[in-house]
Design a protein around this motif. Structure first.
Motif, short mmCIF file in Angstrom:
data_model
loop_
_atom_site.label_atom_id
_atom_site.label_comp_id
_atom_site.label_asym_id
_atom_site.label_seq_id
_atom_site.Cartn_x
_atom_site.Cartn_y
_atom_site.Cartn_z
N GLU A 435 0.60 -0.94 0.29
CA GLU A 435 0.12 -0.10 -0.13
C GLU A 435 0.64 1.11 -0.04
OE1 GLU A 435 -3.39 -2.18 2.80
OE2 GLU A 435 -3.45 0.08 2.41
N TYR A 437 1.62 3.69 2.02
CA TYR A 437 2.03 3.72 3.88
C TYR A 437 3.12 3.05 3.49
CZ TYR A 437 0.07 -0.12 6.46
OH TYR A 437 0.06 -1.16 6.22
N TYR A 483 6.90 1.28 19.18
CA TYR A 483 5.61 1.50 18.67
C TYR A 483 6.27 1.31 17.23
CZ TYR A 483 2.84 2.38 22.63
OH TYR A 483 1.84 1.66 22.92
N LEU A 487 4.06 -1.65 15.45
CA LEU A 487 2.85 -1.72 14.43
C LEU A 487 3.12 -2.23 13.23
CD1 LEU A 487 1.38 1.85 15.80
CD2 LEU A 487 0.70 -0.61 16.54
N TYR B 21 1.78 7.42 23.42
CA TYR B 21 2.06 6.99 22.28
C TYR B 21 0.28 5.63 22.44
CZ TYR B 21 6.58 7.86 20.53
OH TYR B 21 7.54 8.89 19.85
N GLU B 22 0.15 4.71 22.96
CA GLU B 22 -0.87 3.90 22.56
C GLU B 22 -1.76 4.52 22.81
OE1 GLU B 22 -1.01 1.29 22.47
OE2 GLU B 22 -2.92 0.24 23.11
N PHE B 25 -2.16 6.20 19.26
CA PHE B 25 -2.12 5.15 17.56
C PHE B 25 -3.34 4.32 17.74
CE2 PHE B 25 1.18 5.30 15.23
CZ PHE B 25 2.84 5.97 15.73
N LEU B 29 -5.48 4.06 15.04
CA LEU B 29 -6.11 3.09 13.67
C LEU B 29 -7.14 2.56 14.06
CD1 LEU B 29 -2.32 1.66 14.54
CD2 LEU B 29 -3.08 3.03 12.25
N TYR B 158 -2.30 -8.92 21.81
CA TYR B 158 -3.42 -8.37 21.09
C TYR B 158 -4.39 -6.92 22.13
CZ TYR B 158 -2.69 -11.21 17.47
OH TYR B 158 -2.18 -11.60 16.33
N LEU B 160 -3.21 -4.27 23.79
CA LEU B 160 -2.79 -3.51 23.24
C LEU B 160 -3.58 -2.59 22.03
CD1 LEU B 160 0.63 -3.19 23.39
CD2 LEU B 160 -0.29 -2.17 24.90
N SER B 162 -3.50 -0.08 19.96
CA SER B 162 -2.85 -0.10 18.88
C SER B 162 -2.22 -1.20 17.92
CB SER B 162 -1.54 1.13 19.47
OG SER B 162 -0.72 -0.19 20.37
N TYR B 163 -1.51 -1.67 18.95
CA TYR B 163 -1.02 -3.61 17.84
C TYR B 163 -2.44 -4.28 16.99
CZ TYR B 163 1.16 -7.82 16.78
OH TYR B 163 1.18 -9.06 16.60
N ARG B 166 -3.07 -2.24 14.14
CA ARG B 166 -2.13 -2.29 13.18
C ARG B 166 -2.37 -2.64 11.40
NH1 ARG B 166 3.12 -5.69 13.36
NH2 ARG B 166 2.59 -7.49 12.90
N PHE B 169 -3.18 0.72 9.70
CA PHE B 169 -2.23 1.37 9.48
C PHE B 169 -2.55 2.35 7.87
CE2 PHE B 169 1.71 2.97 11.79
CZ PHE B 169 2.04 3.82 10.50
N GLY B 170 -2.91 1.49 6.69
CA GLY B 170 -3.36 2.27 6.11
C GLY B 170 -4.84 3.02 5.25
#
Lengths: 504, 442
Positions: A435, A437, A483, A487, B21-22, B25, B29, B158, B160, B162-163, B166, B169-170
């Motif tokens: 993609e 990104y 992170y 991620l 941060y957590e 994101f 996300l 999992y 988290l 953010s994770y 993930r 992200f796009g």
């Protein structure tokens, strides 16, 4: 157990906890136990070959030393020069027989396993075999005495951070700190942790994405041409660099935690201005091993000297100096090609390196003349940049060649390079299954990697820069990197991809 | 002491950076979820003093089958119904979610959706479905118990958010703009397609008439019962007894054609009839509703396992009646067929039609073949249509009893829609049932 896994993290944490809790004189024993556990967890099979190499190299070095001591004693009883000379020759002959037996045995096992298509290559065999043989040669040369304690020698040979992908550690260099006792140091933990994190980032974020591109093009080599092959060259080179140097960072970081100094294996290779210089910056310890244990003995041996004398008579002094070196270089690069793999593409890769380095040596006077004629300032920035770019593309092409599944596939890719076509950006992304990104992440990752390399080239110590940052910025940078790995990295419950150089 | 204070400050600062941060994101996300709309609505209702006292719970078949407002109207004295269905919710997820709901609210009635596929046959690990339920559980002890019993150690990452998110992200920009949308903040789901309506109910605007058909049969193997699922079903029964909550079981409608083709569906019905009787819990299978093919034909499904909006309205209305009868101890057998065989024999007219294609000859042509489920004695007729991308619909074959139609290769050069209309011989209807499929160029 994958190296990028919670299990390995736990293993390292547990080992370091025990290491620092035990009495200092027992630390080396704890490390040895850790090595064995690591090998069993990662290798999944009983380390029979490692044990065999360990015993044979240990015994070989001990025997070489003992022969030296015995003959030294008996030489002191010799009266004449001739007697002393004979004594020395006999000593050398016996030592060489012992060494030859050990070499044939260990390199024979390694070569058989390398050439066999049915037998799997044991974990780290290329690395510990070469390390062990280098140790034996150093003992033979009298560089240091043989290690008398088999357990400590086993610790040196099986030291787990360098087991998978090196570096090829020298006994005297590694054991300076390996056998020493180390107290707990929080600053070492932090420094080691940051270095490990940086290595994990390079491997899981950058190398992983370049690997997708490389696998995609290699998987369908008859279809891609033109710009795709150029992209492949870049991808496979940067993937290998990020993967390999990432592992080195992890290994160095782990050693830092324990207070052990590991040799550096990379020194900003893309700043090299020639292929010769490149190999003094990339996989430094492999190049040094072949230089010290193959190139110098061959080029300075009696055979080479005799050849040099013949060449002097026929071709003059200039060639007389170069020919033995070229022959030694050819042998080294043939061996290096074989070290990487028993296939024609690896052999040709080795010979290509020989060609570029050898032709550089041979044609140096011609180049000097042309540079003078064209008034090229070899210390100017643009000339250095030109040389770096040239070196990069030569190396990239050779890597693309060696990474192909066969020589014929590599030749097909070479031919495809000249069928020029340029698809649009979206088509490229779709082709690779990536993609938008992903491209941004790749570019950003390469830029950051480049900045770090520039800083190191300018001899700026990264750790000092990190330490001087305001605390919040420092923490934001470190946590941010964590992170990014979490991620964007190829990690998680299914991350079983190994490191590329572990296959050797 | 000074050192300790200094280090403590640094530790707190480090933790603060991690939390920042957590949170960042997680926000960037996490996509727009039904949970947000549900929690917004529940909060508003709580402020107005409206608390659920009845819960319908299970997997997505429940989530898309019961419209809370229709149930409330039909049941009468149910103050507020909460639809606690979530996609792929397993029975253990139902158990822990019920525990949480019983703690939060004074629930009097619980209706658990029974999806036979959860109870029979092998299951593959899917951590996401358990995470969806986990996010709806706020009590620390229930969360801890759920995590300890149903998450492997390697899956703790999992937790988290953010994770976990993930892979989005796009689509970060899309996620953020969705959350900044005014309707989102008000708890109104204005997205196209499947979206949240009220108190946990999610509906699809997809129409099933062109997308359901005669699938691989809805086969179950009662010899492969999942012990873990049955264990948790027992726990649910026990939990409801302890909490004095009246428990009901219901199997939600799936495609008729899937059941029609099955020779094992009856065994699953028998299994749960016996289980429910043993536990003293009322149970019914909505697939066996009398005249189901007229009341809830496959047209009312959005796909083979889920009702569309109109289907959910009807299902909720009928179930409310059944529920009222069951809770007052009255017999509901007149609502249902006694067996799958009885249902199969009682169909009227044409209830489903389906089509497929197969290669024909060497030149890339294909043959369309249709089939239908119909009443005995009814003779189906088929009419075939084709529409190439960007073109008009073309009739290939007029109505006839011929169930096959030749499709020349020229229609397959681009994406093509193929449709069969089906009606009884002698009928003047334009069509009684129809099915459309799309085919990509080969």
């Amino acid at each position: 157990m994958s190296l990028i896994s919670a299990e390995f993290l736990l293993f390292t944490a547990a080992l370091s906890a025990v290491y620092f809790l035990v009495p200092r004189k027992c630390q080396w024993a704890v490390m040895l136990a850790g090595n064995i556990i690591f090998y069993l967890l990662v290798g999944k099979v009983f380390p029979i070959f490692l044990i065999v190499t360990c015993i044979s190299a240990f015994c070989c070095a001990i025997m070489v030393d003992r022969v030296r001591e015995r003959f030294k004693k008996s030489r002191s009883e010799c009266h004449t020069r001739e007697e002393k000379q004979k004594n020395k020759e006999l000593c050398t002959r016996i030592q060489k027989c012992i060494m030859a037996a050990c070499f044939i045995f260990n390199f024979g096992i390694w070569a058989v396993l390398k050439c066999s298509h049915s037998l799997p290559l044991p974990l780290g065999i290329s690395f510990y075999t070469f390390t062990a043989m280098g140790y034996c040669i150093d003992v033979y040369r009298g560089k240091y005495q043989a290690e008398k304690n088999p357990a400590r020698f086993a610790l040196f040979l099986s030291f787990f951070p360098h087991m998978l992908q090196g570096p090829f550690s020298r006994y005297n260099s590694l054991t300076e700190t390996l056998y020493e006792a180390h107290g707990f140091s929080w600053s070492r933990i932090k420094e080691g942790g940051i270095r490990i994190l940086w290595g994990v980032f390079k491997k899981t974020v950058i190398a992983y994405r370049f690997g997708i591109i490389a696998d995609c093009i290699y998987g369908q080599k008859t279809e891609y041409e033109g710009i795709y092959i150029v992209i492949l060259m870049i991808a496979v080179t940067l993937q290998l660099y990020a993967d390999f140097s990432g592992y080195m960072d992890m290994a160095a970081g782990i050693c830092r935690i324990f207070g052990i100094r590991l040799e550096e294996n990379f020194r900003q290779p893309f700043f090299a201005r020639s292929i010769e210089e490149f190999w003094r910056r990339w996989h430094i310890t492999l190049g040094a091993w072949f230089r010290d244990y193959l190139f110098y003995p061959v080029s300075m041996g009696k055979g080479a000297q005799a050849l040099g004398r013949k060449c002097r008579k026929r071709f003059g002094n200039a060639l007389a100096r170069i020919v033995p070196s070229l022959i030694a270089l050819f042998i080294v690069w043939t061996a290096t090609g074989f070290w990487h793999g028993n296939a024609w593409n690896f052999r040709i890769w080795g010979w290509m390196n020989f060609f570029f380095i050898g032709s550089g040596i041979l044609l140096e006077p011609v180049y000097t003349k042309w540079k003078k004629l064209l008034h090229i300032n070899t210390e100017s920035r643009w000339w250095k940049v030109f040389q770096m770019c040239r070196t990069f593309w030569l190396f990239a092409y050779m890597e693309m060649f060696s990474s192909a599944c066969s020589a014929s596939a590599a030749i097909r890719l070479t031919v495809s390079l000249f069928h020029w076509s340029v698809p649009d950006g979206y088509a490229l992304l779709e082709t690779f299954g990536m993609e938008g990104y992903d491209v941004i992440v790749l570019l950003a990752g390469v830029i950051v990697m480049g900045i770090v390399d520039v800083m190191k080239e300018k001899k700026i110590v990264i750790q000092d820069v990190v330490d001087r940052m305001p605390v919040v910025i420092r923490y934001a940078g470190i946590v941010g990197l964590v992170y990014m790995v979490l991620l964007l990295g190829d990690i998680g419950t299914d991350a079983t991809k190994g490191f590329m150089y572990a296959q050797f | 002491m000074r050192n300790f204070k200094h280090n403590a400050k640094k530790a707190v600062l480090f933790l603060a950076v991690v939390i920042a941060y957590e949170m960042l994101f997680s926000f960037l996300l996490e996509p727009v979820t039904y949970q947000h709309f549900l929690e917004t609505e529940l909060k508003e209702n709580e402020e107005r003093g409206i608390l659920p006292d009845m819960v319908v719970i299970g997997n997505s078949s429940v989530e898309m089958a019961f419209v809370p407002s229709v149930l409330e109207e039909g049941i009468g004295d149910a103050g507020c119904v909460l639809n606690a269905g979530t996609g792929s919710q397993m029975i253990w997820g139902t158990y822990y979610y019920l525990k949480e709901l019983f703690r939060q609210y004074d629930i009097k009635y619980a209706v658990v959706g029974i999806d036979y596929s959860i109870f029979f046959g092998a299951d593959s690990r899917n951590v996401r479905r358990d995470l969806v339920v986990l996010d709806r559980i706020h009590s620390a002890d229930i969360r801890a118990e759920y995590i300890k019993n149903h998450f492997e150690k390697k899956e703790y990452i999992y937790l988290l958010k953010s994770y976990r998110n993930r892979e989005y992200f796009g689509s970060m920009a899309e996620n953020v703009s969705g959350k900044l949308d005014g309707n989102y903040r008000k708890g109104v789901d204005s997205r196209e397609g499947t979206h949240y309506l009220e108190r946990g109910y999610v509906y699809s605007t997809e129409k099933g008439d062109l997308h359901t058909g005669i699938y691989g049969a809805n086969q179950v193997d009662v010899n492969q019962v999942s012990n873990e699922s049955m264990e948790y079903l027992d726990k649910i029964v026990e939990l409801c007894r302890e909490e004095k909550v009246e428990l009901h079981f219901v199997a939600l409608p799936t495609s008729f054609s899937g059941i029609y083709g099955s020779d094992t569906y009856q065994s699953a019905v028998d299994f749960f009839n016996a289980y429910a009787a043993d536990k003293g819990v009322p149970f019914c299978d909505m697939n066996l509703l009398r005249n189901r093919t007229e009341i809830l034909p496959d047209d009312m499904l959005s796909d083979e396992g889920h009702l569309g909006y109109n289907g959910a309205l009807i299902c909720s209305d009928i179930y409310a009646e059944i529920f009222n009868r069951q809770r007052s101890g009255r017999d509901v057998s007149d609502y249902f067929y006694h067996s799958v065989d009885e249902m199969k024999k009682d169909i009227k007219g044409i209830v489903v039609c389906d089509l497929g294609t197969k290669p024909y000859g060497e030149a890339g042509d294909r043959m369309i073949h249709a089939k239908s489920i119909h009443e005995e004695g009814v003779i189906p007729e088929y009419e075939f249509w084709v529409c190439q991308e960007g073109s008009e619909w073309i009739k290939l074959q007029e109505y006839s009893e011929e169930a096959e139609c030749f499709l020349p290769a020229k229609y397959l050069e681009s994406k093509v829609d193929i449709q069969v209309n089906c009606r009884s011989r002698g009928s003047n209807a334009e069509w009684e049932k129809r099915k459309r499929i799309s085919k990509e160029p080969e």
